[in-house]
Design a protein around this motif. Structure first.
Motif, PDB file in Angstrom:
ATOM      1  N   PRO A   1     111.694 -76.260 -35.326  1.00  0.00           N
ATOM      2  CA  PRO A   1     111.576 -74.926 -35.937  1.00  0.00           C
ATOM      3  C   PRO A   1     112.900 -74.481 -36.562  1.00  0.00           C
ATOM      4  CG  PRO A   1     110.626 -74.954 -33.725  1.00  0.00           C
ATOM      5  CD  PRO A   1     111.296 -76.263 -33.901  1.00  0.00           C
ATOM      6  N   ASN A   2     112.793 -73.623 -37.580  1.00  0.00           N
ATOM      7  CA  ASN A   2     113.983 -73.113 -38.270  1.00  0.00           C
ATOM      8  C   ASN A   2     115.012 -72.596 -37.265  1.00  0.00           C
ATOM      9  OD1 ASN A   2     112.789 -73.586 -40.718  1.00  0.00           O
ATOM     10  ND2 ASN A   2     112.045 -71.476 -40.979  1.00  0.00           N
ATOM     11  N   GLY A   3     116.246 -72.981 -37.472  1.00  0.00           N
ATOM     12  CA  GLY A   3     117.334 -72.488 -36.625  1.00  0.00           C
ATOM     13  C   GLY A   3     117.518 -73.268 -35.330  1.00  0.00           C
ATOM     14  N   CYS A   4     116.594 -74.182 -35.044  1.00  0.00           N
ATOM     15  CA  CYS A   4     116.669 -74.928 -33.769  1.00  0.00           C
ATOM     16  C   CYS A   4     117.148 -76.360 -33.969  1.00  0.00           C
ATOM     17  CB  CYS A   4     115.303 -74.968 -33.088  1.00  0.00           C
ATOM     18  SG  CYS A   4     114.630 -73.349 -32.741  1.00  0.00           S
TER      19      CYS A   4
ATOM     20  N   VAL B   1     108.337 -79.744 -31.702  1.00  0.00           N
ATOM     21  CA  VAL B   1     108.308 -80.137 -33.129  1.00  0.00           C
ATOM     22  C   VAL B   1     107.178 -79.453 -33.910  1.00  0.00           C
ATOM     23  CG1 VAL B   1     106.930 -82.258 -32.755  1.00  0.00           C
ATOM     24  CG2 VAL B   1     108.549 -82.155 -34.661  1.00  0.00           C
ATOM     25  N   CYS B   2     107.505 -79.045 -35.124  1.00  0.00           N
ATOM     26  CA  CYS B   2     106.496 -78.493 -36.047  1.00  0.00           C
ATOM     27  C   CYS B   2     105.992 -79.655 -36.902  1.00  0.00           C
ATOM     28  CB  CYS B   2     107.112 -77.441 -36.971  1.00  0.00           C
ATOM     29  SG  CYS B   2     107.784 -76.020 -36.129  1.00  0.00           S
ATOM     30  N   HIS B   3     104.711 -79.860 -36.887  1.00  0.00           N
ATOM     31  CA  HIS B   3     104.137 -80.999 -37.585  1.00  0.00           C
ATOM     32  C   HIS B   3     104.208 -80.825 -39.106  1.00  0.00           C
ATOM     33  CE1 HIS B   3     101.703 -82.652 -33.931  1.00  0.00           C
ATOM     34  NE2 HIS B   3     102.990 -82.478 -33.688  1.00  0.00           N
TER      35      HIS B   3
END
Ligand SMILES: O=c1ccn([C@H]2C[C@H](O)[C@@H](COP(=O)(O)O)O2)c(=O)[nH]1
Ligand SMILES: [Zn+2]
Length: 153
Positions: free
Chosen positions: A38-41, A61-63
């Motif tokens: 994810p954004n920022g991570c 995780v973002c697919h």
């Protein structure tokens, strides 16, 4: 699919890089994505695929499909096609269906026998308004030879 493969190259997943590309009915790209944190991570979360649950990538995780749908430039996804380098999991199948995508073209089906893939196929197969297709190289338009015809000696 070439754009999906290019997007996959941006993934930092050391094991499986996945890319997705959504096109509209005119074959214009409306969204791309790849599997990422994810954004920022980024850099703060584990990419391991073994070990304790909280130290594995899966719950973070973002697919690729999620990112392509979130990144889309078009409000309405009806009639759009998603090209994805890996057969979508059950969570991505739900997103694809709810977003109103009309066609799914996939490349690898390496997790064909996993429960997530079986559930995904079950949902996608139920829907007559979502076409599921395996990518075939034949779909690539091979350029016609150009230049002078070869000369015989
Ligand atoms: O629908 C999907 C399914 C999986 N992914 C991503 C999630 C992970 O980063 C990898 C799979 O990792 P393995 O090490 O091969 O288990 O693929 C996705 O983006 N979309
Ligand atoms: Zn998924």
């Amino acid at each position: 699919m070439a754009v999906a493969l290019l997007s996959a190259k941006r993934s930092k997943d050391p094991n499986t890089q996945v890319g997705a590309c959504i096109v509209n009915q005119e074959n214009k790209i409306v969204g791309t994505g790849y599997n990422r944190m994810p954004n920022g991570c980024d850099g703060e979360l584990p990419w391991a695929h073994t070990g304790p649950k909280l130290e594995r990538k899966y719950i973070y995780v973002c697919h690729a499909e999620l990112n392509a749908i979130i990144n889309k430039s078009k409000a309405d996804m009806n009639g759009c096609t998603i090209y994805v380098t890996l057969f979508p999991c059950n969570e991505c199948a739900k997103l694809i269906i709810q977003a109103g995508l009309s066609e799914v073209v996939y490349l690898s089906d390496k997790y064909h026998d996993e429960d997530e893939t079986i559930a995904s196929r079950r949902m996608l197969d139920l829907l007559t308004n979502v076409l599921l297709e395996e990518w075939s190289e034949i779909q690539i338009n091979t350029p016609k030879p150009c230049g002078k015809p070869s000369q015989k000696s």
